[in-house]
Write a protein that holds these residues in place. Structure first.
Motif, short mmCIF file in Angstrom:
data_model
loop_
_atom_site.label_atom_id
_atom_site.label_comp_id
_atom_site.label_asym_id
_atom_site.label_seq_id
_atom_site.Cartn_x
_atom_site.Cartn_y
_atom_site.Cartn_z
N ASN A 121 0.81 -1.23 0.00
CA ASN A 121 0.00 0.00 0.00
C ASN A 121 0.84 1.27 0.00
N ASN A 129 -1.25 4.80 -4.85
CA ASN A 129 -0.65 3.50 -4.61
C ASN A 129 -0.44 2.77 -5.92
N ILE A 157 -4.27 -4.92 -1.63
CA ILE A 157 -4.08 -3.49 -1.79
C ILE A 157 -5.39 -2.76 -1.52
N ASP A 158 -5.32 -1.57 -1.00
CA ASP A 158 -6.51 -0.78 -0.65
C ASP A 158 -7.04 -0.10 -1.91
N TYR A 159 -8.07 -0.73 -2.53
CA TYR A 159 -8.63 -0.14 -3.76
C TYR A 159 -9.55 1.03 -3.45
N HIS A 161 -8.46 3.47 -1.53
CA HIS A 161 -7.53 4.56 -1.18
C HIS A 161 -7.69 5.72 -2.16
N PRO A 197 -8.12 -4.50 3.04
CA PRO A 197 -7.12 -3.45 2.83
C PRO A 197 -7.09 -2.43 3.96
N GLN A 198 -8.30 -2.05 4.44
CA GLN A 198 -8.32 -1.07 5.52
C GLN A 198 -7.73 -1.65 6.80
N MET A 201 -4.04 -1.77 6.39
CA MET A 201 -3.46 -0.44 6.53
C MET A 201 -3.37 -0.06 8.01
#
Length: 906
Positions: A121, A129, A157-159, A161, A197-198, A201
C-alpha cells in the motif's frame, strides 16, 4: 510526473572510457537479463546495488522494474542480492512496485509482492498506490493489465484509497474506460476481502507505531523495555526502518546493545538488511564499534565464509589499537569463524580490499601486534597486493617479523621421530608471498543450480612482486638466501628457462647471420670473383639477417607497448635499439661507400657482442660475472666523470705548452714540418690534446717526443704533476675500487645470483602478463569515438598463453612445495590434480634443490625441533613444580586432620 509512460532515458554509452566501469557493466547485464553476470559483479562489489545512475536518476532495481526489456527473473535476482525494494526516486517517490505497475509486467509485480508484501500500500508523493498507478499509467491494452490489477487486489491493496486528487483507483479506471473490468475484479474478490485493505493499513500503522517505539528504546539504551515490548514477539516488525533511515538492527549495533541485537536476530532480523539512509551493514557497524558479543551473534547467521560482508576484518584491524573498545575480541571471534574453512576461501577473505585497495594486512602491520600479523600471514594473507598509492604490506613490515614468518613457512611433522630418515618430508608454504588471485566465474546456464564458489577459477598474477621488492631493499635483501625464497626462485626458473634458451638461440642466430653477411658480402673488399659457396653463404646470411631483424623489431615493439617506462629505464635496451638502427641501415641503404660499410660493420659487430654478453648474464650461472662487469664499469665511469675536469684541464695545458707553432708557417717551413718524422702533432689542437691525454692515462706517455724546450720549467712541472695526480693516484684509485667491488661481489656471489634471477623472472612475468593496450591512448580514442567495442577483460594480454606455463600457481603447485631433505633435496612431484614439473627425460626428470638450501632447511628444522623440546621440557618442569606444591599442601592438610583427630580422642 515528467518521466512517466516509459519516457525514461535509455542506456547510452556516453562514457569517455573504452573499458566499461562496474556500474556500466551491471547496467548492461540487467538490460540483457544476464543474471550470472549480475551475481558476479555484485558479489565483487556490493555497493553497486545502491549506485544511482545519473542518466536515469534511479538505482539499479528501479531501472530493472521500469525498463521493458528486463524480465522478472532479473528483478528477482537483484532482490536476492539484497536490493532494497523501498528505494524510490526523488522527484515523485516511486518505488519498485510503482514502476512495475507502470510497466504492466505481471511477473515483475508478482516477484516484488512475494519479496516485500508488507509494503503493497506504499504511496508516492502524489498519494497514489500501485493500483492507482497501474490504472492511470499502465498499458490497458497489455494482456497483463487485468492480471496485474487482480494480483494487487487479491494481495490486499486498498482499492478504496484516495490520492491527492481525491480519486480512487476505480474512479481513475472509469475515466480510462476500464471501470467495469476493475469493478468485476473487486467484486470477484468477495465481500470478505473488501475490508481487508483497511485492516491491513491499520495493521501497518500499528506496526509503524510499535517500530518507532522500539527505535526509541534502542536510542535510549533501554534493553529491558525493548526485549519485553509487544510480548517479546516482534517478528512482523523486526526489519522496521526508523525515521533516521536505520533499521532496528543497525541501531542496536551502533549503540552496542548486545541483548537487544540477539533478541532481534532470534526474531528473524535480516543481518544484511540496510536502511534507506544508512547503507552500512550491521556487522560492519559492530566491527567499527568493537562489540565482540554482537560480532559473534551476527557471524553465526552466516553459514559460509564467502557470505560474510566485505570489509569486516579490515574494519576490525583499522581500529584494533583503541583502548576502550573490544576490537581484539572482535578479531578473535572473526578468526575463530574462518580459520577452519577452506584455505582458498580463507585467503580470499583475508585479502579483501577496501575503497583505497588496502587489505587487512595493511592495517594489521600498521596497528596490530606481531602475533596478529603472524597469524594473518600464516593463514594466507598476502604481502603482495598494492593499495591505491602503490604500497605493498611488506614495505611496512619489520625484517625480523618477515624472517620469523619465513621460518614458519618451513613446516614438517613436529611429532615425527624419523627426522633423519630418507622419507622425512619438509614443506615450503608460499601463500603469503603470492599476490592474491583475482577470481572469475564461468558462464553456466543455471546459475542457481550451481554453487558460486564451485564456478570460480584463479587468474594468473605476477608471482615475484614481493621477492623483487626484497631484492631492491637493503633491509630485506639478505632474506633472499632463505630456503623458502631460494626454492621459489629455483622453481620459477625451471618454468621460464625455456624462454631464456629460445631467446638466446634466436639472438645467436641473428648475430651469426650478421657476422657472416658482413664478411661474405657487405664488407667484402676482395677484388677477386666470389665462388659459388661464397655467394650462397652471402645470400643465405642476408635472408636470415632480414628475418631475424624483423623479429627483433617486433620483440622490441612488444616490450615497449607493454611497459614503456620500464623498457626505457633498462640500459641494455638502448644497445638493442642502436643495433637495430645500424643493422637496418646496412640492409636498406643500397649503395653505401666503403667507408660507410666499414664503420657500420664495426659498430654492429661490437654492439652485437655486447648484447650477447649481457644476455648470457641472465642465466644464473653467468649472472655474477655480468654483475661484476656492470658494477665495476659503472663505478669506474662515475669516478672518471668526476675527475674529468682535471683531465680536461691537463689536456688544455698540454695544448698550450707543447704546441710547436704559434704563428703561420711559410711554405718551406710547412714542407720541412711535414717531412719531419720526429715532430709530434698530438697537441696541435684542443681536440687531439684531450684525446692524447686520455691515452696517456694508460701509461703511454712518449715523453721523448714532447717539446720541453720552449717552456722547460712550467712544462716539466705540469707533466710531473700529471703523472703523480692522474697516472699514479687516480689510476691506482680506480684499480683499487675495481678490485674492492669485484671482491665484494665474489663474497656475495650467491646473493647476487638470487637478485639477478629475481629481476629477470620479474621482467619476464611483466612481459607475459602485461597489457598491450596503452590505457592513456585507449581513453583518448574512447573520447573521440564512443562507439568503440568494449573489452570484457579490459586488457589484451598477448603473452597470456605462455604465462600459463610460466606461472607456478595454481597449475603446477598448490601454494606449497614438498621435498625430502635426506634424499639430497629431492622434490616431490605435484598432486594428481596438478601438472608435474619435470626436467629432461624420464631417468633425469627428478628435481633436486641445491645443497646450501637443503643445509639451511635442516638447520631450521633442527632449531624448531629443539625449541619444541625445550618448551616441552619447560612444561614438564612446571607440572612437576605444581605437583610438588600440591603434595606439600596435601601433607599439610593431612597433618592438620591428624592433629584434630588426636585432640578429639583425648
Amino acid at each position: 510526473m515528467s518521466e512517466l509512460n516509459g519516457q525514461i532515458p535509455k542506456f547510452n554509452r556516453t562514457s569517455s572510457k573504452i573499458c566499461a566501469t562496474p556500474e556500466e557493466e551491471l547496467l548492461e547485464a540487467v538490460l540483457n537479463n544476464n543474471t550470472i553476470k549480475i551475481q558476479q559483479l555484485i558479489n565483487k562489489n556490493e555497493s553497486l546495488i545502491s549506485y544511482t545512475y545519473p542518466d536515469y536518476g534511479k538505482r539499479i532495481l528501479l531501472i530493472a522494474c521500469s525498463e521493458e526489456a528486463v524480465q522478472a527473473k532479473t528483478v528477482e535476482k537483484l532482490l536476492n542480492l539484497r536490493a532494497n525494494p523501498r528505494d524510490h526516486t526523488e522527484d515523485d517517490g516511486w518505488e519498485a512496485l510503482h514502476w512495475a505497475a507502470q510497466k504492466t509486467d505481471f511477473g515483475t509485480l508478482d516477484v516484488l509482492i512475494r519479496k516485500n508484501s508488507g509494503d503493497i500500500n506504499a504511496a508516492d508523493q502524489y498519494g497514489s498506490n500501485a493500483l492507482q498507478i497501474l490504472v492511470r499509467h499502465g498499458k490497458k491494452d497489455s494482456p497483463d493489465f487485468l492480471k496485474c490489477a487482480e494480483l494487487l487486489i487479491k494481495k490486499g491493496i486498498d482499492y478504496n484509497h484516495v490520492d491527492n486528487k481525491q480519486k480512487t483507483a476505480l474512479q481513475w479506471a472509469e475515466r480510462k474506460g476500464v471501470g467495469d473490468d476493475i469493478k468485476n475484479i473487486i467484486e470477484n474478490a468477495g465481500n470478505a476481502r473488501t475490508q481487508l485493505p483497511q485492516q491491513q493499513m491499520n495493521n501497518n500503522l500499528d506496526n509503524d507505531k510499535i517500530g518507532g517505539r522500539l527505535q526509541q528504546y534502542l536510542l535510549r539504551g533501554d534493553e529491558d523495555s525493548f526485549i519485553n515490548s509487544h510480548g517479546g514477539n516482534i517478528r512482523e516488525i523486526v526489519d522496521y526502518c526508523g525515521e533516521d533511515g536505520s533499521t532496528l538492527l543497525q541501531t542496536g549495533c551502533s549503540k552496542m546493545l548486545n541483548r537487544a541485537v540477539k533478541h532481534l536476530l532470534d526474531n528473524g532480523a535480516d543481518p544484511n538488511l540496510i536502511g534507506s539512509k544508512n547503507s552500512t551493514k550491521p556487522i560492519l557497524i559492530a566491527a567499527e564499534h568493537g562489540s565482540s558479543e554482537i560480532m559473534k551473534d551476527l557471524l553465526e547467521k552466516y553459514d559460509k565464509i564467502q557470505n560474510i560482508p566485505k570489509g569486516v576484518l579490515g574494519t576490525i584491524l583499522k581500529y584494533i589499537d583503541r583502548e576502550y573498545h573490544d576490537n581484539k575480541g572482535c578479531y578473535r571471534v572473526f578468526m575463530d569463524k574462518i580459520k577452519n574453512g577452506d584455505l582458498d576461501e580463507v585467503s580470499l577473505k583475508l585479502n579483501e580490499i577496501d575503497d583505497n585497495n588496502n587489505t587487512p594486512i595493511h592495517f594489521a602491520i600498521r596497528y596490530a601486534d606481531q602475533d596478529i600479523i603472524e597469524e594473518l600471514l600464516s593463514l594466507g594473507a598476502s604481502l603482495g597486493p598494492k593499495n591505491r598509492y602503490g604500497v605493498m604490506p611488506i614495505q611496512d613490515l619489520q625484517p625480523e617479523t618477515l624472517e620469523k614468518h619465513l621460518d614458519n613457512c618451513v613446516t614438517f611433522n613436529m611429532k615425527s621421530k624419523k627426522i633423519d630418515k630418507e622419507d622425512f618430508q619438509v614443506k615450503f608454504n608460499y601463500r603469503s608471498l603470492i599476490p592474491p588471485y583475482a577470481k572469475s566465474a564461468h558462464a553456466y546456464e543455471d546459475c542457481e543450480a550451481i554453487d558460486l564458489q564451485g564456478r570460480i577459477e584463479k587468474e594468473l598474477v605476477a608471482e615475484t612482486e614481493v621477492i623483487f621488492f626484497m631484492s631492491k631493499s637493503s633491509e630485506f635483501k639478505h632474506l633472499l638466501k632463505h630456503p623458502v625464497i631460494v626454492s621459489f626462485l629455483f622453481m620459477k626458473w625451471l618454468r621460464i628457462q625455456w624462454l631464456f634458451w629460445a631467446n638466446l638461440a634466436f639472438y645467436v642466430t641473428f648475430a651469426l647471420s650478421l657476422v657472416v653477411y658482413i664478411f661474405s658480402d657487405y664488407a667484402y673488399f676482395n677484388p677477386e670473383e666470389k665462388s659459388n659457396i661464397h655467394v650462397i653463404f652471402s645470400k643465405l646470411s642476408f635472408a636470415i639477417l632480414v628475418l631475424t631483424l624483423l623479429i627483433l623489431v617486433i620483440r622490441e615493439l612488444f616490450q615497449i607497448s607493454v611497459a614503456p617506462l620500464k623498457y626505457f629505464k633498462n640500459f641494455e635496451n638502448y644497445i638493442e635499439i642502436i643495433l637495430i638502427v645500424i643493422t637496418s641501415m646496412m640492409v636498406l641503404i643500397k649503395s653505401p661507400s666503403d667507408d660507410t660499410r666499414k664503420q657500420l660493420s664495426s659498430l654492429s659487430i661490437l654492439l652485437a657482442a655486447f648484447e650477447l654478453v649481457l644476455m648470457l648474464g641472465q642465466h644464473p650461472y653467468f649472472s655474477t660475472n655480468v654483475v661484476m662487469l656492470r658494477t665495476v664499469s659503472f663505478n669506474f665511469f662515475k669516478f672518471l666523470i668526476w675527475y674529468s675536469l682535471l683531465i680536461i684541464a691537463f689536456a688544455l695545458s698540454f695544448y698550450l705548452l707543447f704546441t710547436t707553432h704559434t704563428q703561420p708557417l711559410t711554405s718551406i717551413e710547412l714542407k720541412n714540418d711535414t717531412d719531419s718524422e720526429d715532430n709530434d702533432k698530438s697537441f696541435e689542437n684542443p681536440g687531439r690534446s684531450v684525446f692524447k691525454t686520455i691515452i696517456m692515462l694508460t701509461g703511454e706517455f712518449d715523453a721523448s717526443d714532447l717539446n720541453f724546450e720552449t717552456f722547460p720549467v712550467v712544462s716539466k712541472l705540469i707533466f710531473v704533476l700529471f703523472i703523480f695526480m692522474i697516472a699514479i693516484i687516480l689510476l691506482n684509485l680506480l684499480n683499487g675500487l675495481a678490485v674492492s667491488d669485484t671482491q665484494m661481489i665474489k663474497n656475495d656471489a650467491e646473493l647476487v645470483g638470487h637478485i639477478a634471477r629475481a629481476e629477470h623472472i620479474r621482467y619476464v612475468e611483466s612481459m607475459l602478463l602485461g597489457n598491450i593496450l596503452p590505457s592513456n591512448i585507449v581513453h583518448k580514442l574512447r573520447g573521440i569515438c564512443c562507439c568503440l567495442p568494449r573489452s570484457h577483460n579490459r586488457e589484451l594480454k598477448v603473452g597470456k598463453l605462455f604465462a600459463v606455463d610460466a606461472c607456478l600457481f595454481p597449475k603446477y603447485l598448490n601454494y606449497e612445495l614438498t621435498f625430502y631433505p635426506n634424499k639430497y633435496g629431492l622434490i616431490e612431484p605435484g598432486s594428481k590434480d596438478q601438472k608435474i614439473i619435470k626436467r629432461g627425460c624420464a631417468p633425469c626428470a627428478a628435481i633436486y634443490l641445491d645443497k646450501d638450501t637443503v643445509r639451511r632447511t635442516n638447520n631450521i628444522v633442527h632449531a624448531k625441533r629443539d625449541e619444541a623440546n625445550q618448551n616441552g621440557d619447560d612444561h614438564i618442569k612446571k607440572l612437576e613444580l605444581e605437583l610438588l606444591k600440591l603434595q606439600d599442601k596435601m601433607d599439610g592438610i593431612y597433618h592438620i586432620l591428624k592433629s584434630l583427630n588426636n585432640s578429639s580422642v583425648e
